[in-house]
Design an enzyme around this catalytic site. Structure first.
Site, PDB file in Angstrom:
ATOM      1  CG  ASP A   1      -2.010  -0.813  13.110  1.00 46.33           C
ATOM      2  OD1 ASP A   1      -0.927  -1.236  12.675  1.00 46.33           O
ATOM      3  OD2 ASP A   1      -2.251   0.174  13.474  1.00 46.33           O
TER       4      ASP A   1
ATOM      5  CD  GLU B   1       3.246  11.938  12.398  1.00 45.97           C
ATOM      6  OE1 GLU B   1       2.716  11.550  11.452  1.00 45.97           O
ATOM      7  OE2 GLU B   1       3.275  11.393  13.602  1.00 45.97           O
TER       8      GLU B   1
ATOM      9  N   GLY C   1       0.870  -1.226   0.206  1.00 46.60           N
ATOM     10  CA  GLY C   1      -0.163  -0.056  -0.023  1.00 46.60           C
ATOM     11  C   GLY C   1       1.021   1.150   0.050  1.00 46.60           C
TER      12      GLY C   1
ATOM     13  CG  HIS D   1       1.619   1.499  14.501  1.00 46.34           C
ATOM     14  ND1 HIS D   1       1.907   2.182  15.268  1.00 46.34           N
ATOM     15  CD2 HIS D   1       0.346   1.295  14.861  1.00 46.34           C
ATOM     16  CE1 HIS D   1       1.071   2.478  16.193  1.00 46.34           C
ATOM     17  NE2 HIS D   1      -0.023   1.943  15.712  1.00 46.34           N
TER      18      HIS D   1
END
Length: 464
Positions: free
Chosen positions: A108, A393, A46, A132
């Site tokens: 996730d 961010e 992705g 992550h």
């Protein structure tokens, strides 16, 4: 599986939450040498998977992709992404046994299933990497003892990671080694080389922990990075329509205003952003942002508490097991908002006009950034880590809204971030009902005019 963080003694919780060190550039002098000649296989193609792979290949590393048989047979987007960029692609069974290093860059919610399929296929003394740490920290997955487990987490969406690399730079990156899986004591060297391969060493690398990354990342994305921007977008747009502002103008002011306003934040922090307002507007924005902080502080604290306790993760994983019924419902509801459906005007809005007519948006950014930072640091997350998950961010997420409104933001961010964003948004909107009754056109939609007389003591307080 049990939540890894919740099983740690208090002393280790505190130690791992507080781990965050800005590394010196001299620590990256070995470049990617430790990874040269290794067979690196990425799972998932992705936004992050593809763009990390492109950067690593351009850095001289051997990169290929392993995908599920169905993704290959059905020529899904992940397969097409890899093939169109001339990467070698194969099944898990064909690629993983030969891999020296496996990068798990899937969503996730797929991590446990993916890693459990990987481990029997991975060769002895190989490397498993994440971007992550949710699977390790919140789900508590135990990885085979001989496997080195590291994390390299670029602090940007995948598309931004690639663009920064192409212009000879990179994005700030967090790296970590899982304490339970560092059998050869070379995990940090591997993570450093990986960060160099994606360009992170040129922008700054933080040596952190899986725990600190997960807890700060969840908090940042749920609140200021996504939640506040979504709530602020929808409510500010609705208020402008209620007050008679042209819908197409209101749509453009919101969609592109976040990006313009946070660009000032990127270059000079909150001070520089506030300095773009005239003196009277600056005083008003400060006052309003303080009101917003007072209203939203308990909600920020609740999100932090739920993240620390594991409650957030548990309810999200329940939704995973229920085929994302809530996530998909909330996504559809966001797509039906008037803001998402209203086209933008073709008339130009100047850079300064976004500030002049977007005082409320400036107030949302100031309050959200400061609340996120304060809440994280009061919970034991070190300031450097909280900074990257709040002020740093925010401009990157604002850029996504500029591309295609909230749809683009929620499409690009992780499923975990999207779920948390909706939770925050649904809780925050009712809290702001009375506040928005006090908002007028000179707060959002029209210029807040300067005044002949300004109390210098107010300006001094704001500028401190």
């Amino acid at each position: 599986m049990k939540n890894y963080f919740n099983q740690l003694p208090l002393s280790q919780k505190i130690e791992q939450l507080a781990k965050c060190r800005l590394m010196d550039t001299s620590e990256f002098e070995d470049g990617v040498s430790i990874l040269k000649g290794k067979n690196i296989v990425i799972i998932g193609c992705g936004a992050q998977g593809l763009n990390q792979g492109l950067n690593m290949r351009d850095s001289g590393l051997n990169v290929s992709y392993a995908l599920r048989q169905a993704a290959i047979d059905q020529k899904r987007d992940s397969y097409n992404n890899a093939i169109s960029n001339e990467f070698k692609v194969g099944t898990f069974e064909a690629m993983i046994p030969k891999a020296d290093m496996v990068l798990n860059l899937t969503p996730d919610k797929n991590h446990t299933d993916v890693v459990n399929k990987l481990m029997p296929l991975m060769k002895k003394d190989s490397i498993l990497s994440y971007s992550h740490g949710f699977n390790i920290v919140e789900e508590g997955l135990t990885v085979r003892n001989d496997i080195t487990v590291i994390m390299v987490a670029p602090k940007s969406p995948g598309s931004e990671l690639r663009e920064e690399y192409k212009r000879g730079f990179g994005v700030p990156t967090l790296i970590a080694v899982h304490p339970a899986n560092n059998p050869h004591n070379n995990g940090l060297d591997l993570a450093k080389a990986y960060a160099v391969a994606t360009g992170g060493h040129k922008a700054g690398v933080l040596e952190s922990s899986f725990v600190a990354e997960v807890k700060s990342d969840l908090m940042g994305e749920q609140t200021i990075l996504c939640g506040v921007l979504q709530t602020g977008s929808i409510l500010s747009f609705n208020k402008m329509i209620e007050n008679g502002i042209d819908p197409s103008y209101a749509s453009k002011l919101i969609q592109f205003g976040w990006e313009t306003i946070t660009e000032a934040l990127k270059h000079g922090g909150i001070t520089n952003m506030m300095d773009r307002l005239n003196n009277a507007a600056k005083i008003e924005a400060f006052k309003i942002s303080e009101e917003l902080k007072a209203i939203m502080r308990p909600l920020f604290q609740k999100h932090m508490d739920d993240i620390m306790s594991g409650h957030f993760s548990s309810i999200m994983m329940e939704d995973w097991s229920n085929n994302d019924v809530n996530l998909l419902k909330w996504r559809a509801q966001t797509g039906e908002t008037i803001f998402e459906k209203t086209p933008t005007t073709t008339d130009e809005i100047s850079e300064q006009e976004f500030f002049d007519n977007g005082l409320l948006m400036v107030s949302f950014i100031r309050s959200g950034v400061e609340l996120a930072f304060e809440t994280m640091t009061s919970s034991g997350i070190i300031a450097e880590s909280a900074y990257y998950e709040s002020l740093h961010e925010t401009p990157l997420i604002a850029n996504l809204i500029a591309k295609n409104k909230l749809f683009e933001m929620n499409r690009i961010i992780s499923d975990t971030a999207e779920y948390g964003c909706y939770l925050f948004d649904h809780a925050c909107k009712p809290l702001l009902n009375d506040f928005f009754k006090t908002i007028s056109n000179n707060h959002i939609g029209e210029k807040f005019l300067n005044k002949d007389k300004i109390d210098n003591s107010d300006l001094i307080k704001i500028n401190e």
